[in-house]
Design an enzyme around this catalytic site. Structure first.
Site, PDB file in Angstrom:
ATOM      1  N   SER A   1       1.796  13.667   8.692  1.00  0.00           N
ATOM      2  CA  SER A   1       2.271  14.497   7.572  1.00  0.00           C
ATOM      3  C   SER A   1       1.517  14.163   6.281  1.00  0.00           C
ATOM      4  O   SER A   1       1.555  14.930   5.320  1.00  0.00           O
ATOM      5  CB  SER A   1       3.781  14.344   7.377  1.00  0.00           C
ATOM      6  OG  SER A   1       4.124  13.001   7.140  1.00  0.00           O
TER       7      SER A   1
ATOM      8  N   ASP B   1      -9.547   3.615   4.291  1.00  0.00           N
ATOM      9  CA  ASP B   1      -8.853   3.391   3.021  1.00  0.00           C
ATOM     10  C   ASP B   1      -9.302   4.462   2.031  1.00  0.00           C
ATOM     11  O   ASP B   1     -10.477   4.790   1.940  1.00  0.00           O
ATOM     12  CB  ASP B   1      -9.176   1.993   2.485  1.00  0.00           C
ATOM     13  CG  ASP B   1      -8.215   1.565   1.392  1.00  0.00           C
ATOM     14  OD1 ASP B   1      -7.441   0.609   1.621  1.00  0.00           O
ATOM     15  OD2 ASP B   1      -8.221   2.187   0.304  1.00  0.00           O
TER      16      ASP B   1
ATOM     17  N   GLN C   1       0.441  -7.066  -2.180  1.00  0.00           N
ATOM     18  CA  GLN C   1       0.723  -5.957  -1.269  1.00  0.00           C
ATOM     19  C   GLN C   1       1.266  -4.758  -2.046  1.00  0.00           C
ATOM     20  O   GLN C   1       2.183  -4.909  -2.856  1.00  0.00           O
ATOM     21  CB  GLN C   1       1.737  -6.386  -0.200  1.00  0.00           C
ATOM     22  CG  GLN C   1       1.964  -5.315   0.861  1.00  0.00           C
ATOM     23  CD  GLN C   1       2.872  -5.794   2.002  1.00  0.00           C
ATOM     24  OE1 GLN C   1       3.413  -6.906   1.961  1.00  0.00           O
ATOM     25  NE2 GLN C   1       3.046  -4.937   3.000  1.00  0.00           N
TER      26      GLN C   1
ATOM     27  N   VAL D   1       1.420  -1.381  -0.300  1.00  0.00           N
ATOM     28  CA  VAL D   1       2.066  -0.496   0.677  1.00  0.00           C
ATOM     29  C   VAL D   1       2.804  -1.369   1.687  1.00  0.00           C
ATOM     30  O   VAL D   1       2.190  -2.195   2.371  1.00  0.00           O
ATOM     31  CB  VAL D   1       1.030   0.401   1.394  1.00  0.00           C
ATOM     32  CG1 VAL D   1       1.724   1.284   2.428  1.00  0.00           C
ATOM     33  CG2 VAL D   1       0.265   1.258   0.378  1.00  0.00           C
TER      34      VAL D   1
ATOM     35  N   HIS E   1      -0.461  -3.841   7.386  1.00  0.00           N
ATOM     36  CA  HIS E   1      -1.814  -3.335   7.622  1.00  0.00           C
ATOM     37  C   HIS E   1      -2.825  -4.456   7.473  1.00  0.00           C
ATOM     38  O   HIS E   1      -2.674  -5.351   6.652  1.00  0.00           O
ATOM     39  CB  HIS E   1      -2.164  -2.182   6.682  1.00  0.00           C
ATOM     40  CG  HIS E   1      -1.930  -2.474   5.229  1.00  0.00           C
ATOM     41  ND1 HIS E   1      -0.671  -2.426   4.663  1.00  0.00           N
ATOM     42  CD2 HIS E   1      -2.767  -2.828   4.242  1.00  0.00           C
ATOM     43  CE1 HIS E   1      -0.761  -2.734   3.384  1.00  0.00           C
ATOM     44  NE2 HIS E   1      -2.020  -2.990   3.093  1.00  0.00           N
ATOM     45  N   ILE E   2      -3.876  -4.373   8.288  1.00  0.00           N
ATOM     46  CA  ILE E   2      -5.009  -5.290   8.185  1.00  0.00           C
ATOM     47  C   ILE E   2      -6.164  -4.508   7.574  1.00  0.00           C
ATOM     48  O   ILE E   2      -6.556  -3.458   8.093  1.00  0.00           O
ATOM     49  CB  ILE E   2      -5.436  -5.825   9.566  1.00  0.00           C
ATOM     50  CG1 ILE E   2      -4.259  -6.471  10.298  1.00  0.00           C
ATOM     51  CG2 ILE E   2      -6.596  -6.815   9.409  1.00  0.00           C
ATOM     52  CD1 ILE E   2      -4.587  -6.882  11.741  1.00  0.00           C
TER      53      ILE E   2
HETATM   54  P1  5GP Z   1      -2.366  -3.398   0.010  1.00  0.00           P
HETATM   55  O1  5GP Z   1      -2.620  -3.699  -1.433  1.00  0.00           O
HETATM   56  O2  5GP Z   1      -0.940  -2.967   0.251  1.00  0.00           O
HETATM   57  O3  5GP Z   1      -2.815  -4.495   0.931  1.00  0.00           O
HETATM   58  O4  5GP Z   1      -3.338  -2.208   0.368  1.00  0.00           O
HETATM   59  C1  5GP Z   1      -2.956  -0.865   0.388  1.00  0.00           C
HETATM   60  C2  5GP Z   1      -4.212  -0.075   0.596  1.00  0.00           C
HETATM   61  O5  5GP Z   1      -3.842   1.254   0.913  1.00  0.00           O
HETATM   62  C3  5GP Z   1      -5.122  -0.014  -0.645  1.00  0.00           C
HETATM   63  O6  5GP Z   1      -6.411  -0.528  -0.329  1.00  0.00           O
HETATM   64  C4  5GP Z   1      -5.160   1.479  -0.983  1.00  0.00           C
HETATM   65  O7  5GP Z   1      -6.435   1.900  -1.427  1.00  0.00           O
HETATM   66  C5  5GP Z   1      -4.759   2.139   0.317  1.00  0.00           C
HETATM   67  N1  5GP Z   1      -4.052   3.406   0.161  1.00  0.00           N
HETATM   68  C6  5GP Z   1      -3.043   3.659  -0.713  1.00  0.00           C
HETATM   69  N2  5GP Z   1      -2.608   4.922  -0.575  1.00  0.00           N
HETATM   70  C7  5GP Z   1      -3.352   5.477   0.418  1.00  0.00           C
HETATM   71  C8  5GP Z   1      -3.354   6.774   1.020  1.00  0.00           C
HETATM   72  O8  5GP Z   1      -2.593   7.682   0.685  1.00  0.00           O
HETATM   73  N3  5GP Z   1      -4.266   6.997   2.017  1.00  0.00           N
HETATM   74  C9  5GP Z   1      -5.148   6.015   2.411  1.00  0.00           C
HETATM   75  N4  5GP Z   1      -6.005   6.341   3.393  1.00  0.00           N
HETATM   76  N5  5GP Z   1      -5.156   4.780   1.883  1.00  0.00           N
HETATM   77  C10 5GP Z   1      -4.276   4.514   0.889  1.00  0.00           C
END
Ligand code: 5GP
Ligand code: ZN
Length: 112
Positions: A13, A30, A93, A95, A99-100
């Site tokens: 979605s 990303d 973090q 999101v 995730h890796i």
């Molecule tokens: P975190 O900081 O949680 O480890 O990394 C989250 C990652 O998710 C970030 O590198 C960010 O650029 C990526 N991200 C955030 N929103 C989206 C999205 O809507 N689509 C994609 N493909 N990546 C996202």
């Protein structure tokens, strides 16, 4: 309906550029790449972070780690790659769906 961003990626979605998926795992680009190759490896199952892992996830986590070098090879990262997992506010973090980060290509020096 989940309001988790990466659950939406899994469901389709939320549009994403997927490079691999199987019955347990999805890999996609990303949206704000910090290297020539910057992919996110996520479980289909919603797990908020490493803090939520228990022994029921052992097989899944092993599969995610064993997938990393295969994806890296597919992406042409023959010289090596970097993996990062951010956990909680103190780990940066953003999101909260485990995730890796898989990064490679170009010059990664200086990227924490
Ligand atoms: P975190 O900081 O949680 O480890 O990394 C989250 C990652 O998710 C970030 O590198 C960010 O650029 C990526 N991200 C955030 N929103 C989206 C999205 O809507 N689509 C994609 N493909 N990546 C996202
Ligand atoms: Zn989720």
């Amino acid at each position: 309906m989940s309001d988790c961003l990466f659950c939406k990626v899994v469901e389709g979605s939320l549009p994403s550029e997927k490079v691999y998926e199987d019955d347990q795992i999805v890999v996609f680009k990303d949206i704000y790449p910090k290297a020539d190759v910057h992919l996110l490896i996520i479980p289909r199952q919603h797990i908020a972070s490493l803090n939520e892992l228990d022994e029921t996830h052992d097989q899944l986590i092993a599969s995610m780690f064993r997938l990393l070098p295969k994806i890296a090879r597919q992406q042409g990262l023959d010289n090596g790659f970097r993996t990062i997992i951010n956990t909680g506010p103190g780990g940066g973090q953003e999101v909260y769906h485990l995730h890796i980060h898989l990064l490679g290509g170009g010059n990664l020096l200086g990227f924490a």
